[in-house]
Design an enzyme around this catalytic site. Structure first.
Site, PDB file in Angstrom:
ATOM      1  N   LYS A 110       0.836  -1.207   0.000  1.00 55.79           N
ATOM      2  CA  LYS A 110       0.000   0.000   0.000  1.00 55.79           C
ATOM      3  C   LYS A 110       0.875   1.263   0.000  1.00 55.79           C
ATOM      4  CE  LYS A 110      -4.563  -1.331   1.068  1.00 55.79           C
ATOM      5  NZ  LYS A 110      -4.757  -2.474   1.962  1.00 55.79           N
ATOM      6  N   LYS A 189      -3.327  -9.982  -9.658  1.00 57.51           N
ATOM      7  CA  LYS A 189      -4.413 -10.316  -8.735  1.00 57.51           C
ATOM      8  C   LYS A 189      -5.571  -9.320  -8.911  1.00 57.51           C
ATOM      9  CE  LYS A 189      -4.914  -8.831  -4.421  1.00 57.51           C
ATOM     10  NZ  LYS A 189      -4.815  -8.558  -3.002  1.00 57.51           N
ATOM     11  N   LYS A 192      -9.490  -4.212  -5.930  1.00 56.53           N
ATOM     12  CA  LYS A 192     -10.069  -2.872  -6.056  1.00 56.53           C
ATOM     13  C   LYS A 192      -8.951  -1.852  -6.270  1.00 56.53           C
ATOM     14  CE  LYS A 192     -12.522  -4.609  -2.395  1.00 56.53           C
ATOM     15  NZ  LYS A 192     -13.261  -4.719  -1.149  1.00 56.53           N
TER      16      LYS A 192
HETATM   17  P1  TYM Z   1     -10.760  -7.777   1.250  1.00 56.77           P
HETATM   18  O1  TYM Z   1     -11.895  -6.876   1.512  1.00 56.77           O
HETATM   19  O2  TYM Z   1      -9.596  -7.240   0.496  1.00 56.77           O
HETATM   20  O3  TYM Z   1     -11.248  -9.062   0.471  1.00 56.77           O
HETATM   21  C1  TYM Z   1     -12.291  -9.902   0.964  1.00 56.77           C
HETATM   22  C2  TYM Z   1     -11.938 -11.347   0.673  1.00 56.77           C
HETATM   23  O4  TYM Z   1     -11.785 -11.529  -0.739  1.00 56.77           O
HETATM   24  C3  TYM Z   1     -10.542 -12.179  -1.000  1.00 56.77           C
HETATM   25  N1  TYM Z   1      -9.996 -11.699  -2.283  1.00 56.77           N
HETATM   26  C4  TYM Z   1      -9.487 -12.518  -3.231  1.00 56.77           C
HETATM   27  N2  TYM Z   1      -9.343 -13.860  -3.276  1.00 56.77           N
HETATM   28  C5  TYM Z   1      -8.819 -14.394  -4.392  1.00 56.77           C
HETATM   29  N3  TYM Z   1      -8.416 -13.657  -5.468  1.00 56.77           N
HETATM   30  C6  TYM Z   1      -8.531 -12.304  -5.469  1.00 56.77           C
HETATM   31  N4  TYM Z   1      -8.162 -11.601  -6.524  1.00 56.77           N
HETATM   32  C7  TYM Z   1      -9.087 -11.678  -4.307  1.00 56.77           C
HETATM   33  N5  TYM Z   1      -9.351 -10.384  -3.953  1.00 56.77           N
HETATM   34  C8  TYM Z   1      -9.913 -10.432  -2.713  1.00 56.77           C
HETATM   35  C9  TYM Z   1      -9.632 -11.762   0.150  1.00 56.77           C
HETATM   36  O5  TYM Z   1      -8.575 -12.685   0.312  1.00 56.77           O
HETATM   37  C10 TYM Z   1     -10.602 -11.773   1.301  1.00 56.77           C
HETATM   38  O6  TYM Z   1     -10.731 -13.061   1.856  1.00 56.77           O
HETATM   39  N6  TYM Z   1      -8.277  -7.864   5.576  1.00 56.77           N
HETATM   40  C11 TYM Z   1      -9.441  -8.404   4.894  1.00 56.77           C
HETATM   41  C12 TYM Z   1     -10.744  -8.100   5.607  1.00 56.77           C
HETATM   42  C13 TYM Z   1     -10.770  -8.565   7.025  1.00 56.77           C
HETATM   43  C14 TYM Z   1     -10.838  -9.922   7.458  1.00 56.77           C
HETATM   44  C15 TYM Z   1     -10.836  -9.858   8.877  1.00 56.77           C
HETATM   45  C16 TYM Z   1     -10.865 -11.134   6.795  1.00 56.77           C
HETATM   46  C17 TYM Z   1     -10.741  -7.766   8.115  1.00 56.77           C
HETATM   47  N7  TYM Z   1     -10.770  -8.555   9.232  1.00 56.77           N
HETATM   48  C18 TYM Z   1     -10.891 -11.031   9.657  1.00 56.77           C
HETATM   49  C19 TYM Z   1     -10.926 -12.310   7.571  1.00 56.77           C
HETATM   50  C20 TYM Z   1     -10.921 -12.247   8.971  1.00 56.77           C
HETATM   51  C21 TYM Z   1      -9.496  -7.773   3.515  1.00 56.77           C
HETATM   52  O7  TYM Z   1      -8.952  -6.721   3.280  1.00 56.77           O
HETATM   53  O8  TYM Z   1     -10.254  -8.442   2.619  1.00 56.77           O
END
Ligand code: TYM
Length: 319
Positions: A110, A189, A192
């Protein structure tokens, strides 16, 4: 078994979210006590417009429900409905070595992309550990990009338990290797923040424009197309029926079809896959009160579970 996962309301839901996390989370709601939440505190590290944050939260709620999250089976809530998470995050931060956070790829990534290195961004994994440990989750379905954050969570939990006794369940990440990383329009990957996403609930026209714009190589129409590393094939494998995928892959090997035609075929597969979700989304959209009620009720349930864990942690540390 307790299952937990979260998604940040930092933009619209996309295929990466669906195949990386939501699909398995939705399947797991039948196998244990599921807790799924919208990580609005986390999203504050990148979204600073209050109106945008609010509308993103609502959109994510609609989308997750439209894809099959059943509020009768899973507790669905906003992270901010449970402010206890911050007290636990503080406790955890006191046993978290700086070096552990300094090594986190997502922080470094980031910063490299121009986000200002706020304390919130740096401490992000500690809040995420608190999210998971507060609910004593056993399994956490996530995409591969969250693997390191899960390792940090486990390290923090082990350290806390070692210092204060067995307070926390040590969670296991649940990463589906077959779809660990869904590629985006440019082959990186899908994310967003890379602006390479295919949204689950977008208008038909911009969606097809995006699919037609997927990056491909310059293999001529008549020649066989490489299958290794193909974004078109990777996406087709996720949404097409197995026989349909086999046929699609064979047409790459055979040659004679240009990428334009191959993209059109993928568009048909994608649209067909998404239609049922989009129909459900439209139904839910007409009843915003219902969505708010679901989140409110989920918040109340989640909070009562969270308070029990927090009490245990408070006693353990002597507060
Ligand atoms: P976030 O919001 O970026 O994404 C949500 C979930 O989608 C998965 N993901 C992907 N998986 C495969 N290929 C991709 N291109 C892809 N883009 C997104 C992410 O791996 C995720 O599982 N930090 C987390 C949110 C969070 C969280 C937590 C998750 C906060 N607290 C506690 C689990 C447990 C996040 O930014 O996900």
């Amino acid at each position: 078994m307790r299952i937990l996962s979260g998604v940040q309301p930092s933009g619209a839901l996309h295929l990466g979210n669906y195949f990386g996390m939501m699909q398995s989370a939705i399947a797991l709601q039948n196998q244990g006590e599921a807790f799924y939440f919208i990580a609005d505190y986390h999203a504050m590290t990148t979204v600073s417009d209050p109106k945008l944050l609010q509308s993103n939260i609502h959109e994510i709620a609609l989308g997750f429900l439209a894809c099959g999250l059943d509020p009768e089976k899973a507790v669905f809530f906003r992270q901010s409905a449970v402010p206890e998470v911050h007290e636990l995050a503080w406790m955890l931060s006191t046993v978290t070595p700086m070096g552990l956070l300094e090594r986190c790829h997502s922080f470094k990534d980031k910063i490299a992309r121009g986000f200002s290195p706020s304390h919130g961004l740096f401490a992000y994994p500690v809040l995420m550990a608190a999210d998971i440990l507060l609910y004593q989750a056993n399994r956490v379905p996530v995409g591969k990009d969250q693997k390191q954050h899960l390792e940090v969570t486990r390290d923090i939990a082990l350290k806390f338990n070692e210092q204060y006794g067995e307070v926390f369940v040590i969670p296991e990440p649940d990463i589906r290797e077959a779809v660990a990383t869904v590629p985006g329009l440019d082959g990186q990957k899908m994310s967003k923040s890379y602006q390479n996403t295919l949204e689950l609930f977008s208008e038909a026209k911009p969606f097809s424009k995006k699919v037609m714009g997927i990056k491909t190589d310059s293999t001529p129409v008549e020649a066989p197309k490489p299958t290794e590393g193909s974004t078109l094939l990777a996406l087709s494998r996720l949404v097409a029926k197995p026989e349909e995928y086999q046929e699609y892959e064979s047409s790459f090997r055979a040659g004679g079809k240009g990428y334009g035609d191959l993209k059109k075929a993928l568009l048909v597969q994608l649209e067909r896959f998404l239609v049922p979700f989009q129909e459900e989304y439209q139904k839910l959209k007409s009843d915003p009160k219902k969505v708010n009620e679901i989140l409110h009720e989920g918040g109340v349930k989640a909070r009562s579970v969270a308070q029990k864990t927090l009490e245990k942690a408070r006693i353990a540390v002597g507060i």
